[in-house]
Design a protein around this motif. Structure first.
Motif, PDB file in Angstrom:
ATOM      1  N   ASN A 177      39.469-105.528  71.482  1.00  0.00           N
ATOM      2  CA  ASN A 177      38.207-105.011  70.970  1.00  0.00           C
ATOM      3  C   ASN A 177      38.463-103.746  70.158  1.00  0.00           C
ATOM      4  O   ASN A 177      39.083-102.811  70.643  1.00  0.00           O
ATOM      5  CB  ASN A 177      37.265-104.708  72.141  1.00  0.00           C
ATOM      6  N   PRO A 178      38.014-103.694  68.901  1.00  0.00           N
ATOM      7  CA  PRO A 178      38.258-102.512  68.073  1.00  0.00           C
ATOM      8  C   PRO A 178      37.658-101.252  68.696  1.00  0.00           C
ATOM      9  O   PRO A 178      36.535-101.249  69.165  1.00  0.00           O
ATOM     10  CB  PRO A 178      37.545-102.842  66.763  1.00  0.00           C
ATOM     11  N   GLY A 179      38.433-100.204  68.696  1.00  0.00           N
ATOM     12  CA  GLY A 179      37.941 -98.917  69.150  1.00  0.00           C
ATOM     13  C   GLY A 179      37.947 -98.708  70.639  1.00  0.00           C
ATOM     14  O   GLY A 179      37.540 -97.650  71.114  1.00  0.00           O
ATOM     15  N   ASP A 180      38.399 -99.684  71.417  1.00  0.00           N
ATOM     16  CA  ASP A 180      38.337 -99.561  72.875  1.00  0.00           C
ATOM     17  C   ASP A 180      39.672 -99.244  73.523  1.00  0.00           C
ATOM     18  O   ASP A 180      39.784 -99.233  74.731  1.00  0.00           O
ATOM     19  CB  ASP A 180      37.809-100.857  73.495  1.00  0.00           C
ATOM     20  N   GLY A 181      40.696 -98.989  72.750  1.00  0.00           N
ATOM     21  CA  GLY A 181      42.025 -98.775  73.309  1.00  0.00           C
ATOM     22  C   GLY A 181      42.172 -97.434  74.003  1.00  0.00           C
ATOM     23  O   GLY A 181      41.537 -96.444  73.641  1.00  0.00           O
ATOM     24  N   VAL A 182      43.020 -97.425  75.022  1.00  0.00           N
ATOM     25  CA  VAL A 182      43.314 -96.218  75.788  1.00  0.00           C
ATOM     26  C   VAL A 182      44.831 -96.066  75.867  1.00  0.00           C
ATOM     27  O   VAL A 182      45.542 -97.052  76.064  1.00  0.00           O
ATOM     28  CB  VAL A 182      42.736 -96.323  77.229  1.00  0.00           C
ATOM     29  N   ILE A 183      45.314 -94.847  75.720  1.00  0.00           N
ATOM     30  CA  ILE A 183      46.738 -94.552  75.863  1.00  0.00           C
ATOM     31  C   ILE A 183      46.888 -93.462  76.902  1.00  0.00           C
ATOM     32  O   ILE A 183      46.193 -92.446  76.850  1.00  0.00           O
ATOM     33  CB  ILE A 183      47.360 -94.073  74.540  1.00  0.00           C
ATOM     34  N   ILE A 184      47.795 -93.691  77.861  1.00  0.00           N
ATOM     35  CA  ILE A 184      48.131 -92.645  78.821  1.00  0.00           C
ATOM     36  C   ILE A 184      49.657 -92.580  78.931  1.00  0.00           C
ATOM     37  O   ILE A 184      50.350 -93.513  78.529  1.00  0.00           O
ATOM     38  CB  ILE A 184      47.510 -92.883  80.218  1.00  0.00           C
ATOM     39  N   PHE A 185      50.143 -91.468  79.442  1.00  0.00           N
ATOM     40  CA  PHE A 185      51.565 -91.340  79.713  1.00  0.00           C
ATOM     41  C   PHE A 185      51.738 -91.259  81.218  1.00  0.00           C
ATOM     42  O   PHE A 185      51.127 -90.420  81.879  1.00  0.00           O
ATOM     43  CB  PHE A 185      52.154 -90.097  79.047  1.00  0.00           C
ATOM     44  N   ASP A 186      52.556 -92.146  81.764  1.00  0.00           N
ATOM     45  CA  ASP A 186      52.845 -92.160  83.189  1.00  0.00           C
ATOM     46  C   ASP A 186      54.017 -91.198  83.417  1.00  0.00           C
ATOM     47  O   ASP A 186      55.166 -91.525  83.136  1.00  0.00           O
ATOM     48  CB  ASP A 186      53.194 -93.582  83.624  1.00  0.00           C
ATOM     49  N   ASN A 187      53.716 -90.009  83.925  1.00  0.00           N
ATOM     50  CA  ASN A 187      54.748 -88.987  84.113  1.00  0.00           C
ATOM     51  C   ASN A 187      55.807 -89.387  85.133  1.00  0.00           C
ATOM     52  O   ASN A 187      56.981 -89.072  84.955  1.00  0.00           O
ATOM     53  CB  ASN A 187      54.107 -87.659  84.541  1.00  0.00           C
ATOM     54  N   LEU A 188      55.414 -90.071  86.196  1.00  0.00           N
ATOM     55  CA  LEU A 188      56.379 -90.449  87.227  1.00  0.00           C
ATOM     56  C   LEU A 188      57.360 -91.510  86.734  1.00  0.00           C
ATOM     57  O   LEU A 188      58.552 -91.461  87.032  1.00  0.00           O
ATOM     58  CB  LEU A 188      55.660 -90.932  88.483  1.00  0.00           C
ATOM     59  N   ALA A 189      56.878 -92.473  85.981  1.00  0.00           N
ATOM     60  CA  ALA A 189      57.745 -93.538  85.465  1.00  0.00           C
ATOM     61  C   ALA A 189      58.320 -93.186  84.097  1.00  0.00           C
ATOM     62  O   ALA A 189      59.204 -93.878  83.602  1.00  0.00           O
ATOM     63  CB  ALA A 189      56.976 -94.849  85.373  1.00  0.00           C
ATOM     64  N   SER A 190      57.795 -92.143  83.476  1.00  0.00           N
ATOM     65  CA  SER A 190      58.207 -91.717  82.136  1.00  0.00           C
ATOM     66  C   SER A 190      58.057 -92.861  81.134  1.00  0.00           C
ATOM     67  O   SER A 190      58.981 -93.210  80.403  1.00  0.00           O
ATOM     68  CB  SER A 190      59.648 -91.187  82.154  1.00  0.00           C
ATOM     69  N   ARG A 191      56.841 -93.443  81.130  1.00  0.00           N
ATOM     70  CA  ARG A 191      56.531 -94.572  80.252  1.00  0.00           C
ATOM     71  C   ARG A 191      55.147 -94.386  79.633  1.00  0.00           C
ATOM     72  O   ARG A 191      54.253 -93.787  80.235  1.00  0.00           O
ATOM     73  CB  ARG A 191      56.525 -95.900  81.028  1.00  0.00           C
ATOM     74  N   TRP A 192      54.978 -94.939  78.452  1.00  0.00           N
ATOM     75  CA  TRP A 192      53.678 -94.976  77.797  1.00  0.00           C
ATOM     76  C   TRP A 192      52.932 -96.232  78.225  1.00  0.00           C
ATOM     77  O   TRP A 192      53.533 -97.288  78.409  1.00  0.00           O
ATOM     78  CB  TRP A 192      53.858 -94.974  76.286  1.00  0.00           C
ATOM     79  N   VAL A 193      51.621 -96.118  78.369  1.00  0.00           N
ATOM     80  CA  VAL A 193      50.785 -97.250  78.778  1.00  0.00           C
ATOM     81  C   VAL A 193      49.638 -97.383  77.771  1.00  0.00           C
ATOM     82  O   VAL A 193      48.892 -96.417  77.552  1.00  0.00           O
ATOM     83  CB  VAL A 193      50.217 -97.054  80.200  1.00  0.00           C
TER      84      VAL A 193
END
Length: 124
Positions: free
Chosen positions: A42-58
């Motif tokens: 869905n356009p405009g509905d994306g979320v980005i977080i950084f998982d500090n414990l796993a050191s990965r982007w989500v």
């Protein structure tokens, strides 16, 4: 990283230069991995977080209906400019959790969000 409307882009933390020559369409990791349920997020509905414990982007977002999926992509490294960067992609069906109205139409998953906790990812 930043997701704006239908594209996302990563930036160098020191120079602020874009990591990729052009912003990436939201469904890119899913299309590259053959996850067809998430090929039109869905356009405009994306979320980005950084998982500090796993050191990965989500990256996360939902697909448009009538069959809704919550789509999650997790980077293989924290370095988004790495030549070996890949994404682990998942499509979780939502319809059975959303319910339907009197006409049988599935309720719209109104902007679910994701969070990283020490024991997993949670969506609300």
């Amino acid at each position: 990283m930043e997701w704006t409307n239908v594209y996302y882009q990563a930036y160098d933390k020191v120079t602020f230069a874009p990591v990729w020559p052009t912003p990436q369409p939201g469904p890119t990791p899913f299309i590259n991995n053959g996850v067809t349920n998430c090929s039109n997020l869905n356009p405009g509905d994306g979320v980005i977080i950084f998982d500090n414990l796993a050191s990965r982007w989500v990256l996360a977002g939902h697909s448009p209906g009538p069959n809704y999926y919550y789509c999650v992509a997790i980077s293989s490294t924290d370095d988004l400019s790495a030549a070996n960067l890949t994404w682990h992609t998942y499509a979780f069906p939502l319809n059975s959790f959303l319910g339907t109205n009197g006409q049988g139409t599935t309720y719209f998953p109104d902007w679910p969000k994701i969070a990283a906790w020490p024991d997993g990812y949670y969506v609300g």
